[in-house]
Design an enzyme around this catalytic site. Structure first.
Site, PDB file in Angstrom:
ATOM      1  N   LYS A  42       0.832  -1.207   0.000  1.00  0.00           N
ATOM      2  CA  LYS A  42       0.000   0.000   0.000  1.00  0.00           C
ATOM      3  C   LYS A  42       0.871   1.264   0.000  1.00  0.00           C
ATOM      4  O   LYS A  42       0.616   2.209  -0.729  1.00  0.00           O
ATOM      5  CB  LYS A  42      -0.925   0.020   1.228  1.00  0.00           C
ATOM      6  CG  LYS A  42      -1.850  -1.176   1.345  1.00  0.00           C
ATOM      7  CD  LYS A  42      -2.862  -0.998   2.468  1.00  0.00           C
ATOM      8  CE  LYS A  42      -2.258  -0.916   3.850  1.00  0.00           C
ATOM      9  NZ  LYS A  42      -1.659  -2.170   4.350  1.00  0.00           N
ATOM     10  N   ARG A 118      -9.194   0.610   9.595  1.00  0.00           N
ATOM     11  CA  ARG A 118      -8.663  -0.725   9.896  1.00  0.00           C
ATOM     12  C   ARG A 118      -9.692  -1.565  10.660  1.00  0.00           C
ATOM     13  O   ARG A 118      -9.488  -2.751  10.840  1.00  0.00           O
ATOM     14  CB  ARG A 118      -7.439  -0.621  10.807  1.00  0.00           C
ATOM     15  CG  ARG A 118      -6.129  -0.207  10.187  1.00  0.00           C
ATOM     16  CD  ARG A 118      -5.315  -1.381   9.707  1.00  0.00           C
ATOM     17  NE  ARG A 118      -3.947  -1.515  10.158  1.00  0.00           N
ATOM     18  CZ  ARG A 118      -2.915  -0.782   9.790  1.00  0.00           C
ATOM     19  NH1 ARG A 118      -3.074   0.256   9.024  1.00  0.00           N
ATOM     20  NH2 ARG A 118      -1.700  -1.063  10.214  1.00  0.00           N
ATOM     21  N   ARG A 158      12.404  -5.836   4.552  1.00  0.00           N
ATOM     22  CA  ARG A 158      12.378  -4.456   4.082  1.00  0.00           C
ATOM     23  C   ARG A 158      13.139  -3.476   4.994  1.00  0.00           C
ATOM     24  O   ARG A 158      13.311  -3.719   6.189  1.00  0.00           O
ATOM     25  CB  ARG A 158      10.940  -3.971   3.862  1.00  0.00           C
ATOM     26  CG  ARG A 158      10.184  -3.638   5.108  1.00  0.00           C
ATOM     27  CD  ARG A 158       8.767  -3.206   4.770  1.00  0.00           C
ATOM     28  NE  ARG A 158       8.010  -2.923   5.978  1.00  0.00           N
ATOM     29  CZ  ARG A 158       6.728  -2.613   5.989  1.00  0.00           C
ATOM     30  NH1 ARG A 158       6.036  -2.569   4.870  1.00  0.00           N
ATOM     31  NH2 ARG A 158       6.115  -2.356   7.134  1.00  0.00           N
ATOM     32  N   ARG A 193      12.435  -1.465  10.843  1.00  0.00           N
ATOM     33  CA  ARG A 193      11.446  -0.990  11.811  1.00  0.00           C
ATOM     34  C   ARG A 193      11.298  -1.994  12.944  1.00  0.00           C
ATOM     35  O   ARG A 193      11.332  -3.199  12.706  1.00  0.00           O
ATOM     36  CB  ARG A 193      10.091  -0.826  11.104  1.00  0.00           C
ATOM     37  CG  ARG A 193       9.657   0.591  10.947  1.00  0.00           C
ATOM     38  CD  ARG A 193       8.481   0.703  10.027  1.00  0.00           C
ATOM     39  NE  ARG A 193       7.302  -0.041  10.511  1.00  0.00           N
ATOM     40  CZ  ARG A 193       6.164  -0.122   9.827  1.00  0.00           C
ATOM     41  NH1 ARG A 193       6.051   0.463   8.660  1.00  0.00           N
ATOM     42  NH2 ARG A 193       5.136  -0.802  10.304  1.00  0.00           N
ATOM     43  N   ARG A 204       0.580  -8.968  13.456  1.00  0.00           N
ATOM     44  CA  ARG A 204      -0.110  -7.924  12.680  1.00  0.00           C
ATOM     45  C   ARG A 204      -1.001  -8.558  11.613  1.00  0.00           C
ATOM     46  O   ARG A 204      -2.100  -8.061  11.332  1.00  0.00           O
ATOM     47  CB  ARG A 204       0.917  -6.977  12.040  1.00  0.00           C
ATOM     48  CG  ARG A 204       1.469  -5.984  13.056  1.00  0.00           C
ATOM     49  CD  ARG A 204       2.789  -5.386  12.614  1.00  0.00           C
ATOM     50  NE  ARG A 204       2.692  -4.488  11.492  1.00  0.00           N
ATOM     51  CZ  ARG A 204       3.740  -4.090  10.768  1.00  0.00           C
ATOM     52  NH1 ARG A 204       4.949  -4.526  11.060  1.00  0.00           N
ATOM     53  NH2 ARG A 204       3.580  -3.274   9.770  1.00  0.00           N
TER      54      ARG A 204
HETATM   55  P1  AMP Z   1       1.294   0.313   9.348  1.00  0.00           P
HETATM   56  O1  AMP Z   1       2.547   1.065   9.063  1.00  0.00           O
HETATM   57  O2  AMP Z   1       0.125   0.802   8.552  1.00  0.00           O
HETATM   58  O3  AMP Z   1       1.472  -1.181   9.251  1.00  0.00           O
HETATM   59  O4  AMP Z   1       0.914   0.616  10.890  1.00  0.00           O
HETATM   60  C1  AMP Z   1       1.812   0.335  11.930  1.00  0.00           C
HETATM   61  C2  AMP Z   1       1.045   0.232  13.228  1.00  0.00           C
HETATM   62  O5  AMP Z   1       0.364   1.472  13.507  1.00  0.00           O
HETATM   63  C3  AMP Z   1      -0.042  -0.821  13.246  1.00  0.00           C
HETATM   64  O6  AMP Z   1       0.452  -2.107  13.571  1.00  0.00           O
HETATM   65  C4  AMP Z   1      -0.973  -0.293  14.328  1.00  0.00           C
HETATM   66  O7  AMP Z   1      -0.446  -0.527  15.613  1.00  0.00           O
HETATM   67  C5  AMP Z   1      -0.927   1.220  14.097  1.00  0.00           C
HETATM   68  N1  AMP Z   1      -1.986   1.687  13.164  1.00  0.00           N
HETATM   69  C6  AMP Z   1      -1.819   2.161  11.900  1.00  0.00           C
HETATM   70  N2  AMP Z   1      -3.000   2.518  11.361  1.00  0.00           N
HETATM   71  C7  AMP Z   1      -3.939   2.244  12.296  1.00  0.00           C
HETATM   72  C8  AMP Z   1      -5.371   2.360  12.332  1.00  0.00           C
HETATM   73  N3  AMP Z   1      -6.075   2.822  11.295  1.00  0.00           N
HETATM   74  N4  AMP Z   1      -6.005   1.984  13.469  1.00  0.00           N
HETATM   75  C9  AMP Z   1      -5.331   1.519  14.533  1.00  0.00           C
HETATM   76  N5  AMP Z   1      -3.990   1.356  14.569  1.00  0.00           N
HETATM   77  C10 AMP Z   1      -3.286   1.725  13.459  1.00  0.00           C
END
Ligand code: AMP
Length: 249
Positions: A42, A118, A158, A193, A204
């Site tokens: 994404k 989400r 990554r 990360r 996740r």
């Molecule tokens: P991402 O980089 O999108 O994988 O997000 C990293 C982390 O941020 C996720 O594992 C969640 O802990 C938090 N996070 C990101 N977007 C959301 C969302 N829309 N709702 C809740 N937690 C989020």
């Protein structure tokens, strides 16, 4: 003769010009919601759409990491969840997204949301917001579909830019000399990360599956359809080409 000339002029005057149609499709006010598991690509699609197609992008993951890096009160709170691979509470993320979204809408921008909604609660919140505040926007859902094994492989490998204002993501094969690799956009150091290790990625993915199904169900129930792009074994260029052909339809 005069009548024929008049009719010709009328046709020329009224016929839709190709230029006008092209402008309409690229300038259309559009809210694109990118769905897909973490690591599905994404972020890569969103970044290219931002640079090549003039979209503005909100990645809630980046927004959250930015708050954590700046050690804001919200960031301290977020860290408790992100470090374990859990989602942060809906009410916190919803108000942050609303504030950002309304600023972009006021400016008439084409928008991509990456990582939001989400959960079904977030989906309902966004649905109400779009109904009330984004009346002249076309809302579309595009899902990047990638298998779990590919996600784990991609994420465990990554690299992410350490500059919180950039956060560009790379694959090891993007560099000839990995040991000396730095961010191609801002020159900052590349890091792995904290939540990109296999154990957290599996959690996740589990959370994603659990929360994604009711989310999709909610959108189906209010009449939206999902447009899918299969990303397994595909290069980023191929996925982006598929994305462009979907939004041109
Ligand atoms: P991402 O980089 O999108 O994988 O997000 C990293 C982390 O941020 C996720 O594992 C969640 O802990 C938090 N996070 C990101 N977007 C959301 C969302 N829309 N709702 C809740 N937690 C989020």
């Amino acid at each position: 003769m005069l009548i024929a000339a008049g009719l010709l002029f009328l046709y020329w005057f009224l016929k839709p010009s190709k230029v006008a149609i092209a402008e309409k499709s690229t300038n259309e006010k559009m809210l694109l919601i990118l769905l897909g598991a973490p690591g599905a690509g994404k972020g890569t699609v969103a970044e290219r759409a931002e640079h090549e197609l003039d979209f503005v992008v909100l990645s809630t993951g980046n927004l959250i990491r930015d708050n954590i890096a700046k050690d804001t009160d919200l960031g301290k709170n977020f860290k408790k969840y992100t470090s374990k691979g859990e989602l942060v509470p809906d009410e916190l993320i919803c108000s942050l997204v609303k504030e950002w979204l309304l600023t972009q809408v006021k400016a008439g921008k084409k928008i991509i949301l990456d990582g939001f909604p989400r959960t079904a609660v977030q989906a309902k919140y966004l649905h109400d917001l779009t109904k009330n505040e984004l009346k002249d926007y076309t809302v579309r859902f595009i899902e990047l579909q990638v298998s779990d094994d590919e996600v784990v492989r991609r994420i465990s490998n990554r690299l992410t830019c350490s500059n919180k204002a950039c956060q560009a993501v790379y694959r090891p094969e993007d560099f000839e000399n990995l040991a000396q690799a730095v961010c191609k956009r801002c020159g900052a150091r590349l890091i792995k990360r904290e939540d990109d290790c296999e154990e957290v990625v599996r959690e996740r993915l589990r959370v994603h599956k659990e929360t994604n199904a009711p989310l999709i169900e909610f959108y189906r129930s209010v009449g939206y359809s999902l447009e899918g792009i299969s990303g397994d074994g595909k290069q980023p260029e191929e996925v982006f080409a598929a994305f462009k052909s979907i939004i041109a339809r």
